[in-house]
Write a protein that holds these residues in place. Sequence first.
Motif, PDB file in Angstrom:
ATOM      1  N   ASP A   1     -16.211  10.720   7.123  1.00 51.38           N
ATOM      2  CA  ASP A   1     -17.294  11.590   6.673  1.00 51.38           C
ATOM      3  C   ASP A   1     -17.644  12.608   7.761  1.00 51.38           C
TER       4      ASP A   1
ATOM      5  N   PRO B   1     -17.097   9.736  -4.344  1.00 51.24           N
ATOM      6  CA  PRO B   1     -17.868   9.911  -3.102  1.00 51.24           C
ATOM      7  C   PRO B   1     -17.019  10.268  -1.895  1.00 51.24           C
ATOM      8  N   PHE B   2     -15.707  10.020  -1.958  1.00 51.39           N
ATOM      9  CA  PHE B   2     -14.849  10.266  -0.801  1.00 51.39           C
ATOM     10  C   PHE B   2     -13.957  11.483  -0.967  1.00 51.39           C
TER      11      PHE B   2
ATOM     12  N   ASN C   1     -14.389  14.181   1.796  1.00 52.18           N
ATOM     13  CA  ASN C   1     -14.145  13.744   3.166  1.00 52.18           C
ATOM     14  C   ASN C   1     -12.679  13.936   3.542  1.00 52.18           C
TER      15      ASN C   1
END
Length: 424
Positions: free
Chosen positions: A228, A168-169, A172
């Motif tokens: 984000d 998920p990162f 970013n």
Amino acid sequence: MADPLVALASGLSAVLLFLLLIALTVYLLWKKRQSQRQYQQLICTNPTIPPCTPVLQTSHGSYGLAEVPFFLPPRFKSSSHAEASEGREEEVQWEQQQHLNTQRGSLTIGSWFPLGNLRPDLYRLPEEPSEWAEPGGSNVRLCFAVLYHQDKEQLVVSLLRAANLPAPFQSNTTLVKLQLLPPDDRRHRQAKARCKGSQPQFNDSFVFQVSNNSVGQCTLSMSVYSVDRLKKHHMLGHVLFPLRPSELREAAGKVLWRDLETDSDQPLSKHGDIQVSLNYNQSLQRLTVVVLRARGFQCSSNTGVCVQVSLQIHTQVVKMKWTSVARGSEPTFNEKLTFRLHPRQLDATCLSLELQQPATEEPAECRLTTSITASKSLGLVVIGPFMYARGRELEHWNEMVNKSQELVKQWHGLGAANAIQSSS
């Protein structure tokens, strides 16, 4: 008879005078025109140069043969004779070119003045050393190097890259904030990754000025954040590297890999954990404490729990506040408590959060004036500067001071109230 003659003479005189004026005007105009032509010819005409006296003209003027040497350019033969004397012609041209290049004031153009060629081998990055190889496993890691110069009293930290970032990162931006604990000032260094993905690279170096006497008592803190699209910072974990002499000697000249310590990897403490968000607004002189939730604590009954938040300056508790009572094995409070605090008191202030099981479920405003000795203490944590706290509690406080525009959230392990109070 005399009158007509007088009139005729007067008319002739007037005509002659008029013609004389016309002739004088024409002469003056012609004279003026001639002078203008001579002036234009004087400006536009280049100085004549004798064919036998070669002169080199520059933007600053003309110089004679005795001042600046003049060399005739090489003479090239026609194409019909080129094939017969090609070798001799190349030798003559090369000698003339070398002669021209060595003379002062000579003009070199085109291939007469070679500038050199690019060498691509000079711009290739060296291959990655074997010690940079990532160790096995899927843990989130940080790659860095540490070197301390005793003569300059400087600590050089080279931040190289991170590895195994969660999916998920990976899209970013990754940031790393570096700080020495205990902090002698409130400044920290920040590194931004040059690329995204599971293995972002930093390739940055930072210098900390640390004396030889105090370097052994410091700890290097490196916190990794994922930013984000909404510019919100998500803490992925941190690395604490003690700067003891043995550690520095072992790390000299090596590339180090360290696993991040994350909230999910933190084991539950014996007395449970509590999640808190902190914020300090310097302009408003306001300290905000948001008690979020608790977990893993030991409770004998289902009467509910609350959190007592105490603001302490030096050794004196100046303010106490309580949250409302919440029930369950993982109670959720989500309650905000504010305190007035001057900026110069930050280094001498700490927060004490105690999880309690009240004997009677009274409203928070009623408990401010009643005795709390009947409440049972389930655990205690102290968050503050280096005078009061270490580890995660100290890091949370420093991060709160550095981030005045947002709430800083973190989990903290609870300890026994009597043990913490006796040690403090």
